[in-house]
Design a protein around this motif. Structure first.
Motif, PDB file in Angstrom:
ATOM      1  N   VAL A 269      36.969  39.165  42.658  1.00 26.73           N
ATOM      2  CA  VAL A 269      37.174  40.444  43.298  1.00 26.73           C
ATOM      3  C   VAL A 269      36.460  41.265  42.282  1.00 26.73           C
ATOM      4  O   VAL A 269      35.761  42.164  42.644  1.00 26.73           O
ATOM      5  N   ARG A 274      34.540  44.035  44.429  1.00 28.92           N
ATOM      6  CA  ARG A 274      34.908  44.183  45.937  1.00 28.92           C
ATOM      7  C   ARG A 274      36.400  44.537  46.123  1.00 28.92           C
ATOM      8  O   ARG A 274      37.069  44.485  47.185  1.00 28.92           O
ATOM      9  N   GLU A 277      36.854  46.858  49.164  1.00 34.05           N
ATOM     10  CA  GLU A 277      37.158  46.156  50.421  1.00 34.05           C
ATOM     11  C   GLU A 277      38.450  45.625  50.376  1.00 34.05           C
ATOM     12  O   GLU A 277      39.196  45.516  51.449  1.00 34.05           O
TER      13      GLU A 277
END
Length: 657
Positions: A269, A274, A277
């Motif tokens: 991640v 991300r 998100e």
């Protein structure tokens, strides 16, 4: 395992829950082993509630003694009760005369202190005994609930070990963990709080109604008006909150699944940036859980205030009517006091029963999720009379084997293959070709749709899974180490291994090289994620685990993918020794690791399209040669002074074709 992306049979999270009544009956059915203790719980509760219900009546008698003593003190000695009544009537005080007519008066005597003291001591004894019986009941019930939940956890644990691999392919780990932990804990809390309270409340209602009828049937009728009203209100509210409780625990499982996924992949991640998100998805799931939980708790929380409001209305009516009856002489003052207490005791358990609906619905919603897990289809049972190969040569045969994870998507079709004892079979092919599925079939993680697989002449479907897997060693691309010492992790392959055998396996897999650099050597504790060793060292530990197991069949699924180039050379030598005298299946994408295999099998779309050794397949200029070139030749055209320059980027010796 890309082949397993297709969804097989299993339980999908969020599946429609069962009805409340069947689920509640099934949950109560799990209490059957405790029926003797439950009988004692009921008996003790009856005694405790009965004594507790007697309390207000006894205290009412004490109030009557005080009130009658006070009135008696106001009447001169020598004057009879009848004379007092007649005098009041002559003065037009008929109501007071009626009230005194039902009293036990002794003019001039005052309060009978001895009788009052005996009455109060009796009330104290009654309440003390009620508390003692309630305490014993609570201890027994606690044991009943905890043993029931203990057995449920055992059943879930046993169920997990009997589920096929397809189940775990379809249910997120966080969702499964939520059912095993959160839902079972919620069942425990719900049973603990509701069983005793519901039983006590029901018996209290019965006892209180009985005493109210004894004291005054008219007032009892007024109080009983509350029952149908309470039932209707509770049923309407419960019906609306049950769906929200199911949604609450479903959302809890989904949120846990996402958290578990994000945590285990935290590094990725971060690498791919991300976080936003992931945070956004977390906020969405968290909001869903908040909405479901708020709705469930709010709606079910209305029950208690609604019951209290109805109870207060009944209390007002009883107080007014009862006061009129006391003033009219049809009811003693102590009796109306006792009745008002009973009316409170009557409304309180009804309100508690309403509030228990909150916990009960939550517990049953969790029970539904656990029952869905317990009802999931299990893997086929082992044969009652299993077969055992007469020898341990390690000969493996695939006879027209077909398999698919989904009926509409065939994967392996009519595959036949023979692995001779002691040979090394390398399986190569593009992603999704069926390589790992082949291994899953050997291990009986999945069963062939058609065809048979034989080990030393015996159909593996007629063997026990433990018997088959005890002859098989496996090293996967994804390493798995548990929390414990390095020594324990190596010995996991054979728990009865001696210290010398552990050391031999460690040296053979080149684990010994890095262990001595660790502060505690082989006693070094590995954490949950084994953070104190590198990815390559983790893989060496799993290889050492396979060494110590001494299997007849060895399966290596990209077993050196996390090992550096220098270590890979050493491990390949160790693998050569490990593969000696045993049949080996090697799944590899790096073709440099399998050039010495006895047979290289090339798979495409579930079929064997080529087989042979390295030189034969290169000379055939087929699928293997194409795969080999794609790895070891990267032609790059560059315009250099008008000439085209071809540059070979070589990861190993290029093919000799």
């Amino acid at each position: 395992m890309s082949e397993k992306q297709a969804k097989g049979p299993g339980l999908a999270p969020g599946q429609k829950a069962m009805n409340f009544v069947p689920s509640a009956k099934r949950l109560l059915g799990r209490l059957k082993p405790e029926r003797v203790r439950i009988a004692w719980v009921i008996v003790l509760t009856v005694i405790s509630v009965g004594l507790n219900v007697l309390g207000p009546k006894i205290l009412g008698n004490a109030t009557t003694l005080v009130f009658e003593g006070s009135i008696s003190l106001q009447i001169p000695e020598g004057v009879s009760k009848q004379q007092v009544i007649e005098g009041l009537r002559q003065n037009g005080q008929d109501q007071q005369a009626d009230m005194i007519s039902n009293m036990a008066l002794v003019p001039g005597q005052g309060i009978d202190v001895d009788a009052l003291l005996r009455t109060l001591l009796l009330a104290l004894a009654v309440y003390a005994l009620s508390f003692g019986f309630a305490l014993i009941q609570a201890l027994i019930l606690n044991g009943v609930v905890q043993r029931t939940v203990y057995r449920m956890r055992q059943d879930v644990e046993s169920k997990i070990h009997s589920l096929p691999l397809s189940y775990f392919d379809n249910v997120p780990r966080g969702e499964l963990l939520s059912r095993v932990t959160n839902d079972i804990d919620n069942i425990s809390q719900s049973l603990q709080q509701t069983m005793s309270q519901i039983l006590t409340s029901l018996l209290t209602v019965i006892g209180v109604v009985t005493m109210m009828v004894v004291i005054s049937p008219l007032l009892a009728l007024v109080a009983l008006i509350m029952v149908p009203v309470s039932v209707i209100v509770t049923a309407q509210i419960a019906k609306r909150s049950q769906k929200r409780f199911i949604a609450q625990w479903k959302s809890t499982g989904e949120l846990n699944a996402q958290i578990e996924e994000s945590y285990t992949g935290h590094a990725l991640v971060k690498v791919f940036g991300r976080q936003r998100e992931v945070s956004h998805r977390f906020r969405e799931k968290n909001q869903e859980l908040y909405t479901a939980s708020f709705g469930a708790q709010f709606i079910s929380g209305i029950i208690m205030p609604a019951m209290t409001f109805i109870g207060n209305l009944i209390y007002v009516v009883i107080a007014v009517v009862g006061g009129l009856m006391v003033s009219g002489g049809t009811l003693a003052l102590g009796d109306i006091q006792a009745f008002i207490q009973y009316s409170r005791q009557f409304t309180q358990p009804l309100a508690q029963l309403g509030s228990m609906a909150n916990l009960l619905q939550s517990g049953v919603a969790s029970a539904e999720r656990v029952f869905e897990l317990l009802d999931a289809d299990e893997q086929s049972p082992d044969p009652e009379q299993p077969s055992t190969p007469a020898s341990s040569e390690g000969r493996l045969e695939f006879d027209d084997v077909s398999f698919s994870y989904s009926p509409d998507k065939p994967l392996i079709d009519n595959l036949s293959l023979v692995a001779d004892p002691g040979s090394t079979i390398a399986i190569v092919g593009p992603t999704g070709a069926g390589k790992t599925t082949l291994v899953n079939l050997i291990m009986r993680f999945y069963e062939p749709t058609v065809g048979r697989i034989r080990l030393d002449g015996v159909d593996i479907a007629t063997m026990t899974r433990d018997g088959l897997r005890s002859r098989t060693g496996m090293v996967l691309q994804d390493t798995w180490l548990f929390e414990g010492t390095i020594r324990d992790n190596i010995a996991y392959g054979r728990p009865d291994a001696t210290e010398d055998e552990i050391m031999d396996a460690a040296r053979a897999a080149y684990v010994d090289r890095f262990v001595h650099a660790l502060p505690d050597g082989y006693d070094t504790l590995l954490g949950d994620e084994a953070e104190n060793v590198s990815a390559g060292e983790k893989q060496l530990l799993t290889i050492a685990r396979a060494f110590i197991a001494k299997p007849d069949i060895l399966i290596l699924d990209e077993a050196t993918s996390s090992v550096d180039t220098r270590t890979e050379v050493l491990v390949q030598e160790a693998m050569g020794a490990l593969r000696a005298d045993r049949t080996s299946f090697v799944i590899a994408h790096r073709l440099s690791t399998i050039r010495d295999a006895d047979v290289i099998v090339v798979m495409q779309n579930g079929h064997i399209v080529e087989s042979g050794d390295h030189e034969q397949l290169l000379g055939a200029h087929g699928a293997y040669a194409e795969l080999y070139r794609s790895q070891f030749e990267a032609p790059l055209d560059e315009e250099v002074g008008g000439d085209s320059l071809a540059i070979n980027v070589v990861g190993d010796t290029p093919p000799q074709t």
